[in-house]
Motif scaffolding. Structure first.
Motif, PDB file in Angstrom:
ATOM      1  N   ASN A  71       0.615  -1.481  -0.372  1.00  0.00           N
ATOM      2  CA  ASN A  71       0.833  -0.187  -0.048  1.00  0.00           C
ATOM      3  C   ASN A  71       0.866   0.994  -0.142  1.00  0.00           C
ATOM      4  N   ASN A  72       2.374   1.100   0.108  1.00  0.00           N
ATOM      5  CA  ASN A  72       3.208   2.181   0.612  1.00  0.00           C
ATOM      6  C   ASN A  72       3.893   2.076  -0.677  1.00  0.00           C
ATOM      7  N   ARG A  73       4.057   1.733  -1.169  1.00  0.00           N
ATOM      8  CA  ARG A  73       5.339   1.445  -2.311  1.00  0.00           C
ATOM      9  C   ARG A  73       6.137   2.546  -2.885  1.00  0.00           C
ATOM     10  N   SER A  74       7.410   2.766  -2.663  1.00  0.00           N
ATOM     11  CA  SER A  74       7.823   3.774  -3.378  1.00  0.00           C
ATOM     12  C   SER A  74       9.458   3.675  -3.574  1.00  0.00           C
ATOM     13  N   MET A  75       9.689   4.575  -4.264  1.00  0.00           N
ATOM     14  CA  MET A  75      11.605   3.744  -4.578  1.00  0.00           C
ATOM     15  C   MET A  75      12.108   3.528  -3.606  1.00  0.00           C
ATOM     16  N   ASN A  76      11.992   4.790  -2.535  1.00  0.00           N
ATOM     17  CA  ASN A  76      12.965   4.451  -1.473  1.00  0.00           C
ATOM     18  C   ASN A  76      12.358   3.438  -0.690  1.00  0.00           C
ATOM     19  N   GLN A  77      11.168   2.722  -0.310  1.00  0.00           N
ATOM     20  CA  GLN A  77      10.926   1.535  -0.208  1.00  0.00           C
ATOM     21  C   GLN A  77      11.443   0.138  -0.733  1.00  0.00           C
ATOM     22  N   THR A  78      11.594   0.510  -1.865  1.00  0.00           N
ATOM     23  CA  THR A  78      12.644  -0.540  -2.864  1.00  0.00           C
ATOM     24  C   THR A  78      13.226  -0.589  -2.517  1.00  0.00           C
ATOM     25  N   ILE A  79      14.140   0.326  -2.975  1.00  0.00           N
ATOM     26  CA  ILE A  79      15.423   0.513  -2.308  1.00  0.00           C
ATOM     27  C   ILE A  79      15.872  -0.229  -1.081  1.00  0.00           C
ATOM     28  N   SER A  80      14.900  -0.128   0.012  1.00  0.00           N
ATOM     29  CA  SER A  80      15.049  -0.341   1.404  1.00  0.00           C
ATOM     30  C   SER A  80      15.077  -1.895   1.374  1.00  0.00           C
ATOM     31  N   PHE A  81      13.726  -2.699   0.874  1.00  0.00           N
ATOM     32  CA  PHE A  81      13.501  -3.485  -0.015  1.00  0.00           C
ATOM     33  C   PHE A  81      14.098  -4.468   0.273  1.00  0.00           C
ATOM     34  N   LEU A  82      14.866  -4.313  -1.573  1.00  0.00           N
ATOM     35  CA  LEU A  82      16.122  -5.324  -1.757  1.00  0.00           C
ATOM     36  C   LEU A  82      17.345  -4.820  -0.798  1.00  0.00           C
ATOM     37  N   LYS A  83      17.627  -3.924  -0.367  1.00  0.00           N
ATOM     38  CA  LYS A  83      18.983  -4.303   1.338  1.00  0.00           C
ATOM     39  C   LYS A  83      18.555  -4.620   1.902  1.00  0.00           C
ATOM     40  N   GLU A  84      17.307  -5.342   2.215  1.00  0.00           N
ATOM     41  CA  GLU A  84      16.924  -6.194   3.020  1.00  0.00           C
ATOM     42  C   GLU A  84      17.003  -7.285   2.509  1.00  0.00           C
ATOM     43  N   GLU A  85      16.193  -7.908   1.823  1.00  0.00           N
ATOM     44  CA  GLU A  85      16.965  -9.196   0.965  1.00  0.00           C
ATOM     45  C   GLU A  85      18.017  -9.375   0.439  1.00  0.00           C
ATOM     46  N   LYS A  86      18.833  -8.572  -0.344  1.00  0.00           N
ATOM     47  CA  LYS A  86      20.299  -8.373   0.104  1.00  0.00           C
ATOM     48  C   LYS A  86      20.979  -9.432   0.878  1.00  0.00           C
ATOM     49  N   ASP A  87      20.632  -8.475   2.949  1.00  0.00           N
ATOM     50  CA  ASP A  87      20.911  -8.509   3.243  1.00  0.00           C
ATOM     51  C   ASP A  87      21.416  -9.719   3.590  1.00  0.00           C
ATOM     52  N   VAL A  88      19.209 -10.916   3.779  1.00  0.00           N
ATOM     53  CA  VAL A  88      18.942 -12.491   3.671  1.00  0.00           C
ATOM     54  C   VAL A  88      20.007 -13.419   2.930  1.00  0.00           C
ATOM     55  N   ILE A  89      20.066 -12.499   1.226  1.00  0.00           N
ATOM     56  CA  ILE A  89      20.730 -13.711   0.914  1.00  0.00           C
ATOM     57  C   ILE A  89      22.253 -14.041   1.198  1.00  0.00           C
ATOM     58  N   GLU A  90      22.737 -13.002   1.747  1.00  0.00           N
ATOM     59  CA  GLU A  90      24.377 -13.191   2.214  1.00  0.00           C
ATOM     60  C   GLU A  90      24.314 -13.432   3.225  1.00  0.00           C
ATOM     61  N   GLN A  91      23.222 -13.222   4.251  1.00  0.00           N
ATOM     62  CA  GLN A  91      23.234 -13.884   5.554  1.00  0.00           C
ATOM     63  C   GLN A  91      23.112 -16.233   4.970  1.00  0.00           C
TER      64      GLN A  91
END
Length: 263
Positions: A71-91
């Motif tokens: 409900n609140n997608r934006s460029m900043n939120q998507t960047i934050s989302f992708l960073k979280e996904e990257k962290d999960v994959i690295e872990q």
């Protein structure tokens, strides 16, 4: 012409149960249309949303978190989302690398079995070995495994007792009472030390009930050579029920730090 997809097509495409699709609809995550016959019809936008839901679920997002993101997608939120996904994959990569290392260590340890000398007393030098120790009155073989698990949990140890040659029992040299379990570790907060020095070792195959008689014979063998056991017997279960169902394949190693007999 606008393309619509039926619920079975979506279910097959995403390998999602139809009940899950209905649940996403109830939670207001997707909004399928209805045909004149009241069948659900999904649009390409619903497919986009299902892709997002799939990625969020991989990250462990709750339904409410997914809904808030949708409900609140934006460029900043998507960047934050992708960073979280990257962290999960690295872990996950780190965890897989650790798992691979553990498997390699276990294979190497088990392959070393064929290089051991069996049914003979030997004296070898060892560097100091730090470990965690748990004092318990051990009165049966099954207790060792239970207390090793307790020791791992107590000290937050992420180690395997399968083929690592890193754990066992501590036995009083006079009473032959099993009173502790231990796990070797290089952590700085270890609470017990297998001291550097000369150790008498004896390795045998078969059921580990033989250990008690070996303790007696080891003390006699050492006495004849002017030595005695300094503190404890250490029993390493190199191969046991974790690796094989056949007791004939069990491998046990007894170690004891030695010192010269007092004159």
């Amino acid at each position: 012409m606008k393309k619509y997809y039926k619920i079975k097509e979506i279910s097959d495409l995403y390998n999602i149960q139809t009940d899950s699709l209905r649940y996403y609809e109830e939670m207001d995550l997707i909004h399928p249309l209805r045909s004149s016959a009241n069948y659900r019809l999904y649009t390409i936008n619903d497919i986009y949303v299902l892709n997002i839901i799939r990625d969020c679920l991989k990250l462990g997002y709750s339904t409410n978190q997914i809904k808030e993101y949708l409900n609140n997608r934006s460029m900043n939120q998507t960047i934050s989302f992708l960073k979280e996904e990257k962290d999960v994959i690295e872990q996950k990569i780190i965890e897989l690398q650790n798992s691979l290392k553990s498997i390699e260590n276990r294979l190497n340890s088990l392959n070393q079995i064929h290089q051991l000398s069996f049914n003979t007393f030997e004296i070898k030098e060892f560097d100091s070995r730090t470990c965690f120790r748990l004092k318990r009155n051990i009165d049966q073989d099954a207790s060792v495994d239970y207390y090793l698990t307790e020791l791992m949990k107590k000290n937050h140890l992420d180690v395997s007792i399968l083929g690592d040659f890193n754990s066992g029992s501590i036995i009083d040299k006079d009473t032959y009472q099993y009173d502790s379990v231990f796990i070797l570790s290089n952590r700085k907060d270890c609470d017990f030390l297998l001291k550097k020095g000369s150790y008498c070792i004896y390795t045998y195959k078969g059921n580990y009930v033989r250990s008690n008689e070996i303790f007696i014979h080891m003390k006699q063998w050492l006495k004849e050579r002017g030595f005695e056991v300094e503190d404890f017997f250490y029993e390493f279960l190199l191969v046991d029920i974790h690796e094989t169902m056949n007791p004939d394949e069990y491998v046990t190693q007894i170690q004891a730090k030695i010192k010269s007999l007092a004159i």
